[in-house]
Design a protein around this motif. Structure first.
Motif, PDB file in Angstrom:
ATOM      1  N   VAL A  82      45.609 -62.852 -20.565  1.00 44.43           N
ATOM      2  CA  VAL A  82      45.801 -63.110 -21.995  1.00 44.43           C
ATOM      3  C   VAL A  82      44.438 -63.220 -22.673  1.00 44.43           C
ATOM      4  N   LEU A  83      43.530 -63.882 -21.979  1.00 44.33           N
ATOM      5  CA  LEU A  83      42.186 -64.102 -22.514  1.00 44.33           C
ATOM      6  C   LEU A  83      41.429 -62.781 -22.662  1.00 44.33           C
ATOM      7  N   ILE A  84      41.407 -61.992 -21.588  1.00 44.43           N
ATOM      8  CA  ILE A  84      40.583 -60.779 -21.580  1.00 44.43           C
ATOM      9  C   ILE A  84      41.233 -59.668 -22.400  1.00 44.43           C
ATOM     10  N   ARG A  85      42.549 -59.468 -22.215  1.00 47.28           N
ATOM     11  CA  ARG A  85      43.174 -58.302 -22.845  1.00 47.28           C
ATOM     12  C   ARG A  85      43.528 -58.546 -24.300  1.00 47.28           C
ATOM     13  N   LEU A 134      53.280 -59.914 -32.233  1.00 50.43           N
ATOM     14  CA  LEU A 134      52.727 -58.814 -31.450  1.00 50.43           C
ATOM     15  C   LEU A 134      51.231 -58.825 -31.717  1.00 50.43           C
ATOM     16  N   ASP A 135      50.441 -58.490 -30.694  1.00 47.97           N
ATOM     17  CA  ASP A 135      48.995 -58.485 -30.895  1.00 47.97           C
ATOM     18  C   ASP A 135      48.640 -57.450 -31.955  1.00 47.97           C
ATOM     19  N   PRO A 136      48.120 -57.884 -33.127  1.00 44.53           N
ATOM     20  CA  PRO A 136      47.873 -56.945 -34.229  1.00 44.53           C
ATOM     21  C   PRO A 136      46.810 -55.900 -33.907  1.00 44.53           C
ATOM     22  N   MET A 137      46.032 -56.117 -32.838  1.00 47.88           N
ATOM     23  CA  MET A 137      44.967 -55.169 -32.524  1.00 47.88           C
ATOM     24  C   MET A 137      45.386 -54.153 -31.470  1.00 47.88           C
ATOM     25  N   ARG A 138      46.637 -54.206 -31.040  1.00 49.60           N
ATOM     26  CA  ARG A 138      47.085 -53.251 -30.021  1.00 49.60           C
ATOM     27  C   ARG A 138      48.300 -52.487 -30.492  1.00 49.60           C
ATOM     28  N   THR A 139      48.452 -51.271 -29.991  1.00 52.67           N
ATOM     29  CA  THR A 139      49.594 -50.483 -30.424  1.00 52.67           C
ATOM     30  C   THR A 139      50.871 -51.087 -29.838  1.00 52.67           C
ATOM     31  N   VAL A 140      51.964 -50.784 -30.505  1.00 50.42           N
ATOM     32  CA  VAL A 140      53.259 -51.245 -30.059  1.00 50.42           C
ATOM     33  C   VAL A 140      53.534 -50.770 -28.628  1.00 50.42           C
ATOM     34  N   GLY A 141      53.158 -49.508 -28.353  1.00 53.17           N
ATOM     35  CA  GLY A 141      53.369 -48.951 -27.018  1.00 53.17           C
ATOM     36  C   GLY A 141      52.599 -49.733 -25.961  1.00 53.17           C
ATOM     37  N   ARG A 158      39.250 -59.645 -27.815  1.00 60.31           N
ATOM     38  CA  ARG A 158      39.047 -58.675 -28.880  1.00 60.31           C
ATOM     39  C   ARG A 158      39.041 -59.351 -30.250  1.00 60.31           C
ATOM     40  N   HIS A 159      39.931 -60.343 -30.401  1.00 62.59           N
ATOM     41  CA  HIS A 159      39.978 -61.073 -31.670  1.00 62.59           C
ATOM     42  C   HIS A 159      38.712 -61.900 -31.860  1.00 62.59           C
ATOM     43  N   ALA A 160      38.199 -62.440 -30.746  1.00 65.21           N
ATOM     44  CA  ALA A 160      37.017 -63.294 -30.830  1.00 65.21           C
ATOM     45  C   ALA A 160      35.755 -62.499 -31.124  1.00 65.21           C
ATOM     46  N   LEU A 161      35.787 -61.177 -30.868  1.00 63.68           N
ATOM     47  CA  LEU A 161      34.597 -60.354 -31.079  1.00 63.68           C
ATOM     48  C   LEU A 161      34.260 -60.177 -32.556  1.00 63.68           C
ATOM     49  N   GLU A 178      51.730 -52.811 -26.069  1.00 62.33           N
ATOM     50  CA  GLU A 178      52.348 -54.117 -25.883  1.00 62.33           C
ATOM     51  C   GLU A 178      53.567 -54.032 -24.959  1.00 62.33           C
ATOM     52  N   ILE A 179      54.352 -52.964 -25.124  1.00 57.22           N
ATOM     53  CA  ILE A 179      55.544 -52.825 -24.284  1.00 57.22           C
ATOM     54  C   ILE A 179      55.133 -52.459 -22.856  1.00 57.22           C
ATOM     55  N   THR A 180      54.138 -51.547 -22.752  1.00 61.27           N
ATOM     56  CA  THR A 180      53.665 -51.137 -21.430  1.00 61.27           C
ATOM     57  C   THR A 180      53.158 -52.333 -20.634  1.00 61.27           C
ATOM     58  N   GLU A 181      52.568 -53.287 -21.338  1.00 60.23           N
ATOM     59  CA  GLU A 181      52.006 -54.454 -20.662  1.00 60.23           C
ATOM     60  C   GLU A 181      53.037 -55.174 -19.793  1.00 60.23           C
ATOM     61  N   VAL A 182      54.255 -55.257 -20.302  1.00 63.70           N
ATOM     62  CA  VAL A 182      55.313 -55.912 -19.526  1.00 63.70           C
ATOM     63  C   VAL A 182      55.593 -55.127 -18.250  1.00 63.70           C
ATOM     64  N   LEU A 183      55.689 -53.786 -18.413  1.00 61.72           N
ATOM     65  CA  LEU A 183      55.984 -52.925 -17.257  1.00 61.72           C
ATOM     66  C   LEU A 183      54.887 -53.049 -16.213  1.00 61.72           C
ATOM     67  N   ARG A 184      53.639 -53.059 -16.670  1.00 62.33           N
ATOM     68  CA  ARG A 184      52.514 -53.112 -15.747  1.00 62.33           C
ATOM     69  C   ARG A 184      52.451 -54.481 -15.053  1.00 62.33           C
TER      70      ARG A 184
END
Lengths: 510, 304
Positions: B216-219, A100-107, B223-226, A109-115
């Motif tokens: 994937v790149l932008i979102r 999971l992207d460590p810099m984003r909230t769990v919510g 942020r990790h690259a910053l 990450e899940i919302t991303e699929v829906l969107r």
């Protein structure tokens, strides 16, 4: 749902090309649970990722027939793949802390699929996220959705990852080693969750190196080795009378094998009394006592956070106890200046979980092992003892496989002829089949040299196979100890029983 | 929280004091006489000299002068310029705006260009061409690229004024000159960070959700690259301050660079000290902002 004939995946790395998958054929039917089993490098992950078009940018995928959901994917453009991913097939990777992207909230990450797949409208999505987290049994979904992966426990994280894979309502779930990074009890919970998803109608493709993990869930097993499927069939048949020798080897590794100690334990090598360690306002080790005798293998079991790693640091003299003593070879080892400890340090060695980070990546095997030997001594005999030929002397750590690296770590540890080796999760990062070989090697070294081993692990199966005695740690305290057989057969403490129940076992019916 | 802020402010004050003291010592050690500097091209008689020494308190011991300077500086009084015979605060106040304009414009050009380059030139030959161009930008000294830009766009094409400070048109070439090497370094760091982030398992997970490669790149990856790029903010401040001095010369722009060069050349100690303290203050502020930026970007660094 999926039909694959003669799938071949080749990776181009500069001038060289490596064939990772060499002609694999299988199909997956609706409602099934299929397991793809093999050791690392067998091509099982590449095969699974090819099913969603994610074998990687350097990968060249070919097949005679390759259909997903009845459609020929060999004609797929990037767009077609994207429509399939998340919506028709969800992918679950190993460790949610990095998957999971460590810099984003769990919510988020899940919302991303829906969107991405335009599911529900904007205002509706938070509710959907909560429902998804609820479906994978994450308590307090509203609060958890706002948290980051590192703020969740390993089990909750993995559940959140599964929720994100479920968000698009996929028919097929591809789980690549979904429980490998987890403690045994958490692993059992995640497997239960996957079984539940299957009961609700999802089709599962499980990828694992451990037959025991998948045997309870899978209807069919495909055994992969060197990019080929060497054997396939329904789980019961495979477990009962496997034809291929490699499958038998996997079964043997998953079943485990007890390595008995024949010699009587000798004099006391290391002794810890009433150890206590306090960090800030947290007591991480409480009243810990232990004796290790010559020729003994003592197991120390506990889950992450139980305090077992702190105990290892205390025994190794890397940190001093808040109170209590460590004695090593009859003399005081704790609370003395490092200068006084240094001369006896050679007699106490460590084997770490991940030798890749414990080796200097710019050193050859010759130098790594040579450093632990007297000046000018030939490292070849030591390397020979751990089962590596002289051709490995000039290799660098990254040019070795996980098992070979651990052998080099063992060679370095036994080179100064220590009286005690502390092994901290020495086989957790290895495939089960390789684990068995490394355990054999450690047992033989104990037998030949009389070296005592303190074996720290979260895996009770490993402890059962090699240790003479075992201590079970929970919340910084030893809750149970005794000879391995007694503890395993008549566990007194409920925590030990919970740990035991969680160990994945093969039920071979022959 | 309050403790952390207090520690931060205290550290900043120490840095300012150290910078001012170091500059003071360096100027004391430099050859030349203060009285000469104050007289400049004016009349030079023993009477006038004595008058100057009395007026500027130059007969007191160096340590007293130093402490006096610190005390006045702490109250915000930076003294009077020997050369211009005017309060330093006034001199700097007049010249600071063009320099700040130049530095900000260069920083914006550098950062935006770096982001665009790193994100858009990802594959095959475009990437190789861009990387090579960036390397050239980094290794060309700004005075040279400034002269080249001037001769092409001002002398030959006449698009921009040759010198001076007449609004935005005059700002364009100097800002580009100063911004290009910044873009060169930042884009390489960003590209490297993007490469690493896109290799991480979470990028595979993101792709498996059906995201486009660009998303994937932008979102995710950007942020990790910053993070490594933010680390370079301190370096960026140094480049901007040091670069401004040279660029203002090349383009004949007013600003702190001109003032500083003049002050150093003529031993105008109060002005030099003020510029040094100002640069140190900019460093302190930017580094604090960088630390805050880390927390904003990476939730793992926040303490709960």
């Amino acid at each position: 749902m999926i039909e694959v004939q003669n799938l071949r995946v080749t990776f181009r790395l500069g001038q060289k090309s490596v064939e990772a998958v060499r002609g694999v054929s299988f199909d997956i039917r609706e409602g099934e649970c299929v397991a793809l089993v093999g050791e690392s490098g067998s091509g099982k992950s590449v095969t699974a990722r090819s099913l969603v078009g994610l074998a990687g940018p350097q990968a060249h995928v070919e097949a005679d027939t390759f259909t997903v959901d009845g459609r020929d994917v060999s004609r797929f453009a990037a767009r077609d793949w994207r429509r399939l991913r998340g919506r028709y097939a969800g992918l679950i990777l190993q460790d949610a802390l990095v998957s999971l992207d460590p810099m984003r909230t769990v919510g988020a990450e899940i919302t991303e699929v829906l969107r991405t797949h335009d599911i529900g409208d904007r205002r509706d999505r938070p509710r959907r996220v909560h429902d998804l987290l609820d479906a994978v049994h994450v308590p307090e979904p509203e609060r958890r959705a706002r948290q980051y992966p590192h703020q969740l426990s390993g089990g909750l994280r993995q559940r959140a990852l599964i929720a994100s894979a479920l968000a698009g309502g996929p028919k097929l779930l591809i789980a690549d080693e979904p429980t490998t990074a987890l403690d045994a009890t958490v692993q059992a919970q995640i497997l239960t969750l996957l079984a539940e998803r299957r009961a609700t109608g999802e089709t599962l493709l499980l990828i694992s190196h451990d037959l025991a993990v998948v045997s309870k869930l899978a209807d069919r097993v495909l055994v992969m080795k060197d990019g080929r499927i060497v054997e396939s069939g329904d789980t019961r048949t495979i477990l009962a009378g496997a034809g291929h020798p490699y499958t038998r080897q996997l079964i043997a590794a998953a079943t485990g094998r007890r390595r008995e100690n024949t010699a009587e334990p000798g004099e006391i090598v290391a002794e810890a009394t009433a150890l206590r360690k306090v960090y800030g306002d947290r007591t991480v080790v409480k009243d810990f006592g232990l004796t290790v005798r010559r020729g003994e293998i003592v197991g120390l079991v506990g889950e992450s956070g139980s305090g077992k790693s702190t105990v290892a640091q205390l025994l190794f003299g890397l940190t001093d106890p808040t109170s209590g003593h460590v004695r090593f070879e009859g003399s005081e080892f704790s609370g003395i200046p490092e200068r006084a400890r240094r001369p006896i340090r050679r007699r106490l060695q460590l084997i770490a979980q991940d030798p890749l980070s414990a080796f200097d990546p710019r050193w050859t095997v010759r130098r790594i092992v040579g450093e632990a030997l007297p000046k000018g001594a030939d490292p070849e005999p030591i390397l020979d003892r751990v089962g590596l030929g002289p051709e490995y002397l000039d290799r660098y750590p990254r040019q070795l496989s996980g098992g070979q690296r651990q052998r080099v770590a063992i060679a370095r540890a036994i080179a100064p002829r220590p009286s005690l080796i502390i092994c901290d999760e020495p086989v957790s990062a290895l495939d089960v089949s390789v684990q068995a070989q490394v355990l054999d090697l450690l047992a033989r070294i104990r037998e030949d040299d009389g070296t005592a081993l303190l074996f720290i692990s979260h895996d009770l199966g490993v402890i059962r196979d090699i240790a003479d005695r075992v201590l079970v740690m929970h919340d910084g305290r030893v809750v149970e100890q005794g000879p391995v057989r007694a503890v395993f057969d008549h566990a007194g403490h409920e925590y030990t029983r919970a740990l035991l129940d969680a160990v994945p076992t093969l039920e071979v019916t022959s | 929280m309050i403790k952390a802020v207090a520690r931060r402010v205290a550290a900043g004050v120490v840095v300012l004091w150290a910078a001012a003291t170091a500059a003071y010592l360096a100027l004391l050690a430099a050859p030349g006489d203060i009285v000469d500097a104050i007289i400049g091209d004016g009349a030079d008689t023993p009477q006038i000299r004595a008058q100057i020494i009395a007026e500027w308190n130059l007969d007191r011991p160096a340590i007293v002068q130093y402490l006096d300077y610190l005390l006045r500086a702490a109250r915000g009084d930076l003294g009077r310029s020997y050369l211009l015979q005017r309060p330093v605060g006034e001199v700097i106040g007049e010249q600071i705006l063009p320099t700040v304009q130049l530095a900000l414009a260069a920083a914006v050009i550098g950062v935006v260009l770096a982001l665009v380059l790193a994100v858009t030139t990802r594959h095959r030959w475009v990437r190789r061409v861009s990387s090579t161009a960036e390397l050239m930008l980094v290794s060309t000294p700004p005075f040279l690229s400034g002269i080249v830009l001037l001769s092409v766009f001002s002398f030959r094409l006449g698009w921009f004024p040759v010198a001076g400070d007449q609004g935005w048109a005059a700002l364009a070439l100097p800002a580009v000159t100063l911004g290009l090497p910044i873009a060169g370094v930042l884009s390489q760091v960003l590209r490297d960070g993007l490469d690493r982030a896109l290799d991480e398992p979470f990028a595979v997970t993101a792709r498996s959700r059906g995201l486009t490669e660009r998303a994937v790149l932008i979102r995710h990856a950007l942020r990790h690259a910053l993070i490594p790029a933010v680390t370079l903010l301190g370096w960026l401040t140094g480049v901007l301050i040091g670069g401004a001095v040279i660029i203002e010369q090349v383009f004949g722009r007013p600003g702190l660079g001109q003032v500083t060069l003049q002050a150093v050349g003529n031993g105008d100690m109060p002005v030099v000290l003020a510029v040094v303290v100002l640069a140190a203050a900019a460093f302190v502020v930017i580094n604090t902002l960088a630390d805050l930026a880390y927390l904003l970007i990476d939730p793992r660094l926040r303490r709960s």
